[in-house]
Design an enzyme around this catalytic site. Structure first.
Site, PDB file in Angstrom:
ATOM      1  N   ARG A 206      12.745  -2.152  -6.284  1.00 14.74           N
ATOM      2  CA  ARG A 206      12.484  -3.089  -7.154  1.00 14.74           C
ATOM      3  C   ARG A 206      11.393  -2.895  -8.435  1.00 14.74           C
ATOM      4  O   ARG A 206      11.088  -1.301  -8.288  1.00 14.74           O
ATOM      5  CB  ARG A 206      11.683  -4.410  -6.337  1.00 14.74           C
ATOM      6  CG  ARG A 206      10.297  -3.957  -5.589  1.00 14.74           C
ATOM      7  CD  ARG A 206       9.476  -4.817  -5.045  1.00 14.74           C
ATOM      8  NE  ARG A 206       8.356  -4.338  -4.255  1.00 14.74           N
ATOM      9  CZ  ARG A 206       7.211  -3.820  -4.682  1.00 14.74           C
ATOM     10  NH1 ARG A 206       7.033  -3.711  -6.092  1.00 14.74           N
ATOM     11  NH2 ARG A 206       6.410  -3.357  -4.095  1.00 14.74           N
TER      12      ARG A 206
ATOM     13  N   GLY B   5      -1.199  -5.091   5.955  1.00 13.10           N
ATOM     14  CA  GLY B   5      -1.367  -4.294   7.367  1.00 13.10           C
ATOM     15  C   GLY B   5      -1.564  -2.730   7.076  1.00 13.10           C
ATOM     16  O   GLY B   5      -1.523  -2.043   8.220  1.00 13.10           O
TER      17      GLY B   5
ATOM     18  N   SER C  41       5.464  -5.033   2.385  1.00 11.51           N
ATOM     19  CA  SER C  41       4.947  -4.568   1.014  1.00 11.51           C
ATOM     20  C   SER C  41       3.764  -4.825   0.723  1.00 11.51           C
ATOM     21  O   SER C  41       3.075  -5.775   1.547  1.00 11.51           O
ATOM     22  CB  SER C  41       6.280  -4.932   0.012  1.00 11.51           C
ATOM     23  OG  SER C  41       6.269  -6.420   0.046  1.00 11.51           O
TER      24      SER C  41
END
Length: 414
Positions: free
Chosen positions: A280, A160, A156
């Site tokens: 979330r 990367g 998250s």
């Protein structure tokens, strides 16, 4: 017996602190369980209790929660981070508390599984391929067509994630991913995706209700580092409806619909394309902006949901919030940063936040960790909010001594 809210893990840059402070405001004792409390900014909050425990060990977490029940009435268990959210669901099941479906969370956090489920339900997504090694990544990029986005399957905060415009960039970034720690604990798996071009919109959802939609702007490629955020997005009724409908389709496809979700979409020539579904709330300053603009406190409503309380998602005001992230343009040592107090005193400025202090090393990663703070402004109109924001940002300055130089300082002013 005091009522307690167990907060599993934590998040840097404000979100965890929001949960701690909101729990206290709701009359709950926040107790955070973390494997490494020193990583997070909210453990120093006054009156918050912190316990070190292996958050990867479900049995250890059950034992700790059971021990705490001798002292506290545990009203609920939650987390500000999606990486802990499946475990939250398992703990809630064990202790018969309201919570998310852990199986749905786990399949959502695997980006490849998420893409498969969305595609099977007809949700518009970018073309994608799963790769396990450098050869797979190169072949996938060639099949999809450059430019492509190359990212870890699990992760998250844009960690990367890189836009690769050439075959050489694809190879270089793949080597970087396979040789680093971005892949996580599982076998090295990489997702190669079509680069969906267009404005980024984020749908903020609680339960099965779309609360609102924001727009975000990134800094320069090849990285995806947020620079600006506006809530609510300037959309036509038709555009808002299309994004809302697709977002709710995502919930059905992934088995979500309890608690918070934020869904990132790009508005392309083909219309809205889902980039990512996150089980979330958006990270800071997203929840603060929703509260400023609409009066809906998503953190408070999430906590109420977790403790079995009554949730109120009724809009109480109609404002526009705008935020800018403070992002340095070079690596080095932060000599000084100032202007927080003058900027915060500008009428209409809601919050000024610095994440780092003077003499802190800055090593840009090309992800959310590059952000060293933010400023939020709110007013009745977008134009006014942006003008307030510009005024406040003109008062914030910092100086960075570049690495590997003769020590000459370069000053930077937003």
């Amino acid at each position: 017996m005091a009522r307690a809210l167990i907060i599993l893990g934590g998040t840097t840059m404000g979100s965890g602190l929001l949960y701690v402070q909101t729990a206290q405001r709701l009359g709950l004792q926040p107790i955070t369980l973390s494997a490494d409390p020193t990583r997070y900014d909210h453990f120093a909050a006054k009156g918050a209790e912190t316990i070190r425990v292996d958050t990867d060990d479900l049995d250890a977490l059950i034992r700790e929660c059971s021990r705490l029940r001798a002292t506290y009435d545990i009203a609920g268990i939650t987390s500000a981070a999606d990486s802990f959210y499946a475990t939250v669901g398992k703990l809630c099941r064990h202790f018969d508390l309201p919570g998310p479906n852990p199986e749905a969370i786990e399949q959502c956090l695997d980006k490849y599984t998420q893409r498969q489920l969305l595609a099977a339900s007809g949700v518009p997504i970018p073309a994608y391929r799963l790769a396990a090694n450098a050869a797979d990544v190169e072949d996938s990029a060639a099949e999809i067509g450059l430019p492509v986005v190359v990212k870890p399957v699990v992760g998250s905060g844009s960690v990367g994630v890189r836009l690769c415009r050439t075959a050489d960039e694809v190879v270089q970034h793949t080597i970087h991913l396979l040789g680093g720690t971005h892949i996580g604990r599982s076998s090295p798996r990489i997702l190669v995706e079509e680069f969906a071009q267009g404005p980024l919109c984020v749908a903020e959802i609680m339960g099965k209700e779309v609360i609102g939609i924001s727009t975000l702007d990134f800094g320069p490629p090849p990285h995806f580092v947020y620079h600006e955020n506006t809530y609510p997005a300037v959309l036509t009724d038709e555009e808002h409806e299309r994004i809302s409908d697709i977002s709710l389709s995502c919930l059905r496809a992934l088995g979500l619909g309890w608690g918070p979700t934020n869904i990132e979409l790009r508005w392309t020539k083909r219309g809205p394309i889902v980039i990512e579904v996150n089980p979330r709330l958006s990270g800071s300053p997203g929840p603060q902006m929703v509260k400023l603009a609409s009066g809906i406190d998503l953190v408070a409503e999430h906590i109420k949901l977790a403790i079995g309380g009554n949730v109120n998602l009724r809009r109480r005001r109609s404002q526009t919030a705008a935020a800018q992230f403070l992002v340095p343009d070079r690596d080095g040592i932060l000599d000084w940063i100032d202007g927080a107090s003058p900027a915060a005193s500008v009428p209409g400025v809601a919050e000024v936040k610095f994440y780092i202090n003077s003499q802190t090393p800055i090593v840009r990663k090309g992800d959310y960790r590059d952000c060293i703070g933010y400023v939020i402004a709110a007013s009745p109109t977008l134009e006014q909010s942006k003008a307030i924001l510009r005024h406040a940002l003109d008062l914030i300055h910092w100086s960075i001594t570049p690495l590997r130089t003769n020590g000459q300082s370069d000053s930077k002013s937003i």
